[in-house]
Every structure is written in structure tokens, then in C-alpha cells.
Design an enzyme around this catalytic site. Structure first.
Site, short mmCIF file in Angstrom:
data_model
loop_
_atom_site.label_atom_id
_atom_site.label_comp_id
_atom_site.label_asym_id
_atom_site.label_seq_id
_atom_site.Cartn_x
_atom_site.Cartn_y
_atom_site.Cartn_z
CB SER A 99 -0.85 0.64 -11.62
OG SER A 99 -0.16 1.20 -10.36
CD GLU A 141 -13.26 -11.40 -1.02
OE1 GLU A 141 -13.45 -12.29 -1.73
OE2 GLU A 141 -13.58 -11.53 0.37
CB THR A 172 -5.31 -1.70 -11.19
OG1 THR A 172 -5.00 -1.10 -10.27
CG2 THR A 172 -4.83 -1.11 -12.69
CB CYS A 246 -0.02 -13.77 -9.32
SG CYS A 246 -0.69 -15.30 -10.14
NE ARG A 251 3.26 -8.51 -2.51
CZ ARG A 251 2.97 -9.44 -1.74
NH1 ARG A 251 3.97 -10.72 -1.90
NH2 ARG A 251 1.85 -9.41 -1.12
N GLY A 348 9.14 24.17 -2.47
CA GLY A 348 8.36 25.28 -1.61
C GLY A 348 7.00 25.28 -2.00
CD GLU A 372 0.67 -5.36 -6.61
OE1 GLU A 372 2.02 -5.66 -6.90
OE2 GLU A 372 0.29 -4.82 -7.64
#
Length: 393
Positions: A99, A141, A172, A246, A251, A348, A372
Site C-alpha cells: 500500500s 471523503e 495512506t 490514477c 488497482r 487450526g 480503491e
């Protein structure tokens, strides 16, 4: 004639499709992460911090990962395939690392590279490519996520200046960034602005109490009367299509990145199942466990083939269609998340321990599923592409 060999970790031999230059990128990234990040990432995740981010940014810049698919201004100018493979290796360690690189290179740097003035490019891109300046991308937003055209952030003219007011959420790198690319509504439509984060009226409080992407800096951006000269406006960004362009860049990195998280989970589950004994033999010898391992391998390699195809398209003169990126994002994130969930069951009770990477990948991918473009929005984008009928307007 003897049978050819089969690598259980790569049963279709997909790695053999990579050129030597791309393999070199893969191996360089993997070595750096193994040496400097893997020993610490679980602790960083548990603590909810990325304490070495400034140093890490400079190191990622040193090995050429920041804006690596861009040309000039200190960027490596590598292929989309090389960039995708780098994203895979980053996310195999942690989604937060991928990211960071995606936001730096495919959102903030790409926006300036694609839509900025020459002065803006010269001012910011070399420092960002070197990791000396961290960038963020302010689009989402609090009340406007999937519909960015309805954003509430405003930019109004005052003489020769612009004044920005609004809020951005889930950003980010926000509180560690030196520069923010902020999108706002104007009388002429949506426009982008390059905002030095030291500008009066700009603040970026960090978002705490996350249970996903914990080894990543996530912030709110607050713009209260942020005054900028007209030279801060991205001169070639006209309308909401600019930030969406962008997002398509980022992506594409997700399409590749999540295959790394899935690969890590699959390898962990396969290794664990081979060692863990129940009823006198390894659990890997039981049919139900083998079905899980086979299903995970099938989906992982189909996702990798999807990523490889999109890399071919992106590197071609014709380029890649946004709906094709939606295809990859929707499929690969969904399948990677299911692989991690299944791998958790193979481990498990140990599957919930940070001694293993599976639960960390699993909860990280819950965020990647949403950001995104949610799975719902990519489904509708593909639905429109396949039928010609928009279902979300």
C-alpha cells in the site's frame, strides 16, 4: 521419455515466463524484505505501527521501487510486469508495504507525472523516487467513497490564489507525507492540487484502533482555509476522470499484490500440513486437507495468470481497459481472501497466531477488498462493460 519435473510451489511453471530482468527485480525485493522486514513485521502489526517508515522509504527508493514504472525524474522506467512482480513480493510480506509503494508511486507520483507541470515534476518527483519525500493522495471523503464525483471538498478562487476547505478520510501515508495530492470541486469541476503538508490550515491526524493494515500509516486530511498559488494546481487534470485514472494505476498493483499475500498463506498452510500430525500421520495426507490445498493452488495460479495477462496488456501499445483492471481487482482480491481464510482453517487454532502470517494477511485483505473500488463497484463496472447498461446511476 521421463516426465518433466513439477514444482509444487509453481505447478504451472509461471515463474519461467518472467524475463531475466523481471526475475532480478523479484529477487532483489525478496532479499531486502527477508533481511530487513520479515523479522519485524508481525511485531509492527501487533503494535499498530510502522516505526522505521522514513528509513524504509529511503531504502525502497534506493532499490528503485518508488515510481518504478514511471519514466524520468529519478524513476526506474521499468515495465508494468516488473512493477507488478515487485508488488507481489511486497504484499507477500505485508499489504501495508505494498500500500505504501502503491500510494507513493501509482497515486501521488503518478498524478504529478501525468497531470502536473514541469515545475511540479522537477520539484517533487526526484525526491519522491528517492524516498526522501513521502506523498499521499486525498480523494476519499467521510461521506463520499464510491462516488468521488460527489465530493464535498471545495476549492475557490481568491484573487490569483486557491483556498481549499474539506476533509479526506482513510488516507495512506497522510500524517508522514511531505506532499498531498488533493482533489476538490471547483466552479469548473473537479481539479487536483499539489499541497505541501506544511501549508497553514493543513493537518493530518492519524487514524487509530484499526484491526487491518496495522503496519501502515492511515490518516484523515483536514483542510481549513488552505491557501495555495495557482501554480499548485495540476494543470492537466480536468474532471473526475483524472483521479480515476490514477486509481487504475494503483488497482493494477493490487491485482499483483494480493497474489503475494495468497502465496504466503498457501505456502504456510502446505508447510504446516506436512509437519502437523494427527491420528498418526501428517494432516496433509488426509483427503479434506488435500482438497483445500489443491483448491487454493488452483485459485492462486488462475489469479497469477490474470495478473500476467493484464501486465501484457498494460505493456502493449494499446494499453489496458479500466474494465479489465476491474476484472483483475475483483477476482484476485476475492480469491486471495478466500485462500487466506482456507489456509487459516488448515492451521487450526494456530491460524489466529501472529507466529504465522496467515491471519495478518487475512485481515489486511479485508481492507484491500474495500479500498480503491469495493467489490460491488467493480462488479457493476464489469456489468456495464459486458451489457452496455449502467446499473449504478
Amino acid at each position: 521419455m521421463p516426465l518433466p519435473t513439477l514444482d509444487p510451489a509453481d505447478p504451472l511453471g509461471l515463474e519461467s515466463l518472467l524475463a531475466d530482468e523481471v526475475r532480478a527485480v523479484r529477487d532483489t525485493v525478496r532479499r531486502y524484505l527477508d533481511d530487513h522486514v520479515e523479522p519485524h513485521i508481525a511485531d509492527w502489526f501487533e503494535a499498530g505501527e510502522l516505526p522505521t517508515l522514513p528509513e524504509l522509504a529511503r531504502e525502497l527508493g534506493r532499490i528503485g521501487l518508488l515510481g518504478m514504472h514511471l519514466d524520468g525524474y529519478g524513476c526506474a522506467g521499468m515495465s508494468a510486469l516488473a512493477y507488478g512482480v515487485a508488488c507481489r513480493e511486497l504484499e507477500a510480506t505485508d499489504s501495508g508495504l505494498r500500500s505504501f509503494v502503491s500510494v507513493q508511486g501509482s497515486l501521488a507520483m503518478y498524478a504529478i507525472h501525468r497531470f502536473g507541470s514541469e515545475e511540479q515534476k522537477q520539484q517533487w518527483l526526484p525526491a519522491m523516487a528517492a524516498g526522501e519525500a513521502i506523498g499521499c493522495f486525498g480523494l476519499t471523503e467521510p461521506d463520499h467513497g464510491s462516488d468521488p464525483a460527489a465530493m464535498a471538498t471545495r476549492a475557490r478562487r481568491e484573487g490569483s490564489d486557491w483556498v481549499l476547505d474539506g476533509r479526506k478520510m482513510w488516507i495512506t501515508n497522510g500524517s508522514v507525507a511531505a506532499v498531498a495530492v488533493v482533489w476538490a470541486r471547483t466552479e469548473e469541476g473537479v481539479r487536483g492540487f499539489v499541497v505541501p503538508t506544511g501549508t497553514p490550515g493543513f493537518s493530518a491526524p492519524e487514524i487509530r484502533h484499526k484491526l487491518s493494515l496495522r503496519a501502515s500509516v492511515t490518516s484523515e486530511l483536514v483542510l481549513d482555509g488552505v491557501r495555495l498559488p495557482d501554480s499548485a494546481r495540476l494543470p492537466h487534470a480536468d474532471g473526475v476522470g483524472a483521479p480515476l485514472t490514477c486509481l487504475n494505476e494503483a488497482r493494477y498493483g493490487i491485482v499483483w499484490g494480493v497474489t503475494g499475500a495468497a502465496r504466503s498463506a498457501w505456502r504456510t498452510a502446505a508447510g504446516y500440513a506436512a509437519q502437523r500430525e494427527q491420528f498418526g500421520r501428517p494432516v496433509a495426507g488426509f483427503q479434506l486437507t488435500q482438497q483445500k490445498l489443491v483448491d487454493m493452488a488452483l485459485e492462486l495460479h488462475k489469479a497469477t495468470m490474470t495478473a500476467l495477462r493484464l501486465a501484457d496488456l498494460k505493456d502493449s501499445p494499446e494499453g489496458v481497459h479500466p474494465a479489465q483492471i476491474s476484472f483483475g481487482k475483483l477476482n484476485n482480491v476475492r480469491e486471495a481472501l478466500e485462500i487466506c481464510r482456507t489456509a487459516r482453517t488448515v492451521l487450526g487454532a494456530n491460524g489466529i497466531s501472529l507466529e504465522y502470517p496467515v491471519i495478518r494477511h487475512m485481515v489486511n485483505l479485508e481492507s484491500v477488498l474495500t479500498y480503491e473500488g469495493t467489490s460491488e463497484m467493480h462488479t457493476l463496472a464489469l456489468g456495464q462493460a459486458l451489457t452496455g447498461l449502467p446499473a449504478f446511476r
